[in-house]
Design an enzyme around this catalytic site. Structure first.
Site: not given
Length: 450
Positions: A22-23, A26
């Site tokens: 997920h990170e 980003h």
């Protein structure tokens, strides 16, 4: 204690993988958009391991493995040197900020596709959706669905196993009826219309299938013992693997369910069991342990697992695909899970599904531990499901989540000016409160299920 440690370790492993994905979504898009990333952290709190790359980004593995974050250069948070202002997050166009924020959930969806792709190429062992029994006066019986029939499709979805059957059924919640195609042993393929008017999932529903009256076929459970738990009453009083229980206090035992009922009603009471062990018949006095229920009632516990009959030929199959077909299967199943997740959120809001069905970290940990125990394919499937749920959850329009940030940026895109700092701060506080309440409620549900 071992189960607790196993579940905890599996939970940390699963969460670490999914948070990293997920990170990284980003992080990757931020770098592509020209934003300087100051820190990429997996976990919170005290850093345990740190290192830097050539662009000055600090990578951290922290002590509390319950999330992670990407810290970017941002004038709203820190002072930024004049020569680096063009590298700050807030200096980028609203389209770039939307892309950076959306990249986290999208990375989770893409990761689910990859996981399912790998799973289908390895081969998935599935149980054919053959109906074992139909509850009297249930929706399924009224529709004319019968035991021994095989489910072929529900609505527009072809189903090959019970998990797909459950997903397909849940996708039609809120409809007045759904078309069900079954394969009958005598009549061939038959189309039935299952009435779903007013169908909801309450607190006491075991599963969506049971709520419409369908019980999957399972091999008959015998009264022969396949496993004896350590430190259990069965072990203490001399029962052994392979023992067949015929009588309890002179009462003939014809089914495992009958035996379970007797044991549960006999906490701390002596029972005379007549068993066969090889060519011998023995009488053994056994006193079941007292294992209170969640409601505090006394319940007997023996600590044994029965032997099940073998599955009939053709009931268990392995679905295995090549790289191309496996990829399309992964895309299709991921999209199905995303759609179903959003539909379930809507059903929670409308009351069609009870909020008591929510699970929190403990439920996820138990699922992680079980999936790791079942093997790689099961763990991949579990990771894909949680990855999709993590992505969907982060898209909820709560200001503290990615979805809340996206909501503000979309408003900014429409209004041609950003939402005021005061409004955003108020929204973040409300979002944090809602998130805290949801987490607390899910944890409460987890503890009630223990």
């Amino acid at each position: 204690m071992f189960d607790f440690i196993w579940n905890l370790a599996s939970f940390i492993l699963a969460l670490g993988i999914l948070v990293t994905v997920h990170e990284y979504g980003h992080f990757w898009v931020a770098r592509k958009a020209g934003v300087k990333v100051l820190r990429f952290s997996i976990g919170f709190g005290k850093p345990l391991i740190t290192w830097y790359d050539k662009l000055g980004t600090e990578y951290v593995i922290a002590a509390i493995p319950l999330g992670g974050y990407v810290k970017m250069l941002d004038e709203r948070v820190d002072e930024v040197p004049a020569d680096e202002k063009h590298l700050s997050f807030n200096s980028k166009s609203v389209q770039s900020r939307i892309a950076i924020v959306a990249a986290g959930p999208l990375a989770n969806f893409a990761f689910a596709i990859v996981l399912l792709w790998a799973m289908y190429m390895l081969g998935v062992q599935t149980v054919k959706p053959v109906i074992g029994s139909i509850e009297t006066s249930s929706r399924a019986q009224i529709a004319g669905i019968k035991a021994d029939q095989t489910l072929i499709s529900i609505g527009n979805e072809t189903v090959f196993d019970w998990r797909e059957t459950t997903f397909a059924l849940m996708q039609n919640m809120g409809e007045s009826k759904v078309k069900v195609v079954v394969q009958d042993p005598i009549d061939g393929q038959v189309v039935k219309n299952l009435n779903l008017e007013g169908w909801t999932l309450g607190n006491d529903v075991k599963s969506p299938l049971h709520s419409v009256g369908i019980t999957p076929f399972r091999p008959q459970i015998t009264t022969e013992l396949a496993h004896i738990a350590e430190d259990s009453a069965a072990k203490k009083y001399g029962l052994q693997v392979g023992d067949k229980i015929y009588l309890v206090d002179g009462e003939k035992i014809s089914s495992w369910a009958q035996l379970v009922g007797i044991i549960q009603a006999s906490a701390d009471k002596s029972l005379l069991m007549t068993i066969s062990r090889g060519d011998e018949k023995l009488n053994i006095n056994v006193v079941p342990d007292n294992k209170p229920t969640k409601d505090g009632f006394s319940q007997g516990y023996l600590g044994v697992v029965p032997l099940a009959s073998k599955w009939p030929d053709g009931y268990i199959t392995t679905r295995k695909y090549g790289p191309i077909d496996g990829f399309f299967q992964g895309v299709d199943k991921t999209w199905q899970m995303i759609s179903l997740s959003f539909e379930m959120i809507g059903n929670l809001l409308t009351g069609q599904i009870s909020v008591n069905n929510l699970s929190g970290p403990i439920g996820i940990a138990q699922g992680a531990g079980a999936s790791v125990s079942y093997g790689l394919v099961a763990f991949l499937s579990f990771l894909a499901l949680i990855s999709v749920n993590l992505g969907v959850f982060n898209l909820l329009p709560l200001p503290i989540l990615d979805g809340g940030h996206l909501m503000y940026y979309i408003i900014e895109l429409i209004r041609k000016k950003p939402v005021s700092e005061r409004t955003q701060e108020f929204g973040f506080r409300i979002g944090a409160l809602v998130l805290l309440l949801l987490t607390g409620f899910a944890l409460f549900n987890d503890f009630m299920r223990l």
